[in-house]
Enzyme design. Structure first.
Site, short mmCIF file in Angstrom:
data_model
loop_
_atom_site.label_atom_id
_atom_site.label_comp_id
_atom_site.label_asym_id
_atom_site.label_seq_id
_atom_site.Cartn_x
_atom_site.Cartn_y
_atom_site.Cartn_z
CG LEU A 1 -2.08 -1.01 1.19
CD1 LEU A 1 -2.91 -0.87 2.45
CD2 LEU A 1 -2.95 -0.81 -0.03
N GLY A 2 2.01 1.17 0.65
CA GLY A 2 2.89 2.33 0.71
C GLY A 2 3.44 2.73 -0.64
CB THR A 3 4.55 0.84 -3.57
OG1 THR A 3 3.51 -0.14 -3.78
CG2 THR A 3 5.62 0.25 -2.67
CG ASP B 1 -16.23 -3.12 2.82
OD1 ASP B 1 -17.39 -3.44 2.47
OD2 ASP B 1 -15.99 -2.50 3.88
CE LYS C 1 -18.55 0.02 3.69
NZ LYS C 1 -19.06 -0.69 4.88
CG ASN D 1 -15.38 1.99 2.48
OD1 ASN D 1 -15.44 2.58 3.56
ND2 ASN D 1 -15.41 0.68 2.39
CG ASP E 1 -12.47 0.62 5.33
OD1 ASP E 1 -11.56 -0.17 5.67
OD2 ASP E 1 -13.59 0.63 5.86
CB THR F 1 -20.94 -3.77 3.06
OG1 THR F 1 -19.74 -3.34 3.72
CG2 THR F 1 -22.13 -3.08 3.70
#
Length: 326
Positions: free
Chosen positions: A26-28, A97, A99, A102, A118, A137
């Site tokens: 995620l950091g990239t 997730d 939606k 988010n 999220d 969800t």
């Protein structure tokens, strides 16, 4: 600290090593429509996720506040989501997730970009394991997830289709006060373009939604295919103002909505056992029986190793969704 949120406790974390590995991925991420993860801090037995600060508010709130809203506005929103999710899929990340709650606006500016947030249920696709945890969800989850079948990044495309549907009418495509009937609708992909709410919506928009909310994940549009659809890439999205109808339905159907509540494998298996839906759905390939999660696929990691997608803590019970007040 702005942008800081408390992460799961050590006991709740699936695997601390995997969380840090996922952090590195995620950091990239460098995409204008994805909330960035700046860092993770460990303190007092907790993990703190330091996220990029976005201050523009939620998608539904912004639509309701508008005085003018069209299909073309919805098309531009969905374009941003598709482009961002395609970026994630190309990296091997499944959000799981997606939606409206988010989807956040970056700022209060009128022309602010939308941001996907999220990643608490996100997973990296692993060649040695199958994604199998029933999470998401209620209302946005794809049929193959409820059917307890192995699934792929196609579940995100289904969710985008549900979001597009709501953006054009203000109410969800699947709804029932009874969980069993709600699940049956989703499992069968039963939804309608109800009159009068869809009378002024273009056939192109409906065609776009049908391709994303396709029951068979193999036939469902990928993000790349969806980005090439005329409703996104062409000029078929209409400019007629649909704000009054859409905003009224959003306020009726999503005020104090329980749609925000996520669920995990333990909760959904418990519900499907109670509702006796699990036995009526045959899985493709390797499937799970009631109360049993999928094991790594043949040829994957050695027996006993964790496939990261099956180590979940018991979560909240599914809540009935609110029926649309048509």
């Amino acid at each position: 600290m702005p942008g800081a949120v408390e992460g799961p406790s050590w006991k709740q974390a699936e695997d601390i090593r995997d969380i840090y590995d996922f952090r590195d991925v995620l950091g990239t991420i460098k995409h204008p429509n994805i909330v960035a993860l700046d860092d993770i801090y460990e303190s007092g037995g907790h993990l703190y996720l330091i996220m990029q600060l976005v201050s523009g508010g939620e998608l539904f709130d912004r639509i309701v506040e508008k005085g003018f809203y069209t299909e073309r506005d919805a098309s531009r929103l969905i374009f941003q989501v598709l482009d961002a999710v395609k970026y994630l899929h190309d990296l091997g990340i499944v959000h799981r997730d997606l939606k409206p709650e988010n989807l956040l606006y970056y700022s209060l500016d009128e022309d602010s970009k939308i941001m996907i947030s999220d990643f608490g249920l996100s997973k990296m696709e692993d060649p040695g394991c199958v994604l199998s945890t029933a999470c998401g969800t209620p209302g946005y989850v794809a049929p193959e997830v409820l059917a307890q079948k192995p699934y792929s990044k196609a579940v995100d495309c289904w969710s985008i289709g549900v979001i597009a549907y709501i953006l054009l009418c203000g109410y969800p495509p699947f709804y029932d006060e009874n969980d069993a009937k709600l699940f049956e609708q989703i499992l069968k992909a039963e939804y309608e373009f109800d009159s009068p709410y869809w009378d002024d919506i273009s056939d192109s928009a409906k065609d776009f939604i049908r391709h994303l909310m396709e029951k068979d994940p193999e036939k469902r549009f990928t993000c790349e295919q969806a980005l090439q659809h005329p409703w996104i890439a062409g000029d078929t999205a209409l400019d007629k103002n649909i704000h009054q109808s859409v905003s009224e339905q959003i306020k009726k159907n999503f005020a104090k909505s329980k749609w925000k509540q996520a669920f995990n494998a333990t909760a959904v298996v418990r519900h499907m056992r109670k509702l006796q839906l699990g036995t009526s759905q045959e899985g493709q390939g390797q499937t799970a029986s009631h109360g049993e999660l999928l094991m790594p696929a043949p040829g994957g990691p050695a027996a006993g190793c964790c496939c990261r997608d099956c180590c979940v803590e018991p979560g909240p019970e599914l809540s009935p969704t609110l029926p649309p007040q048509l």
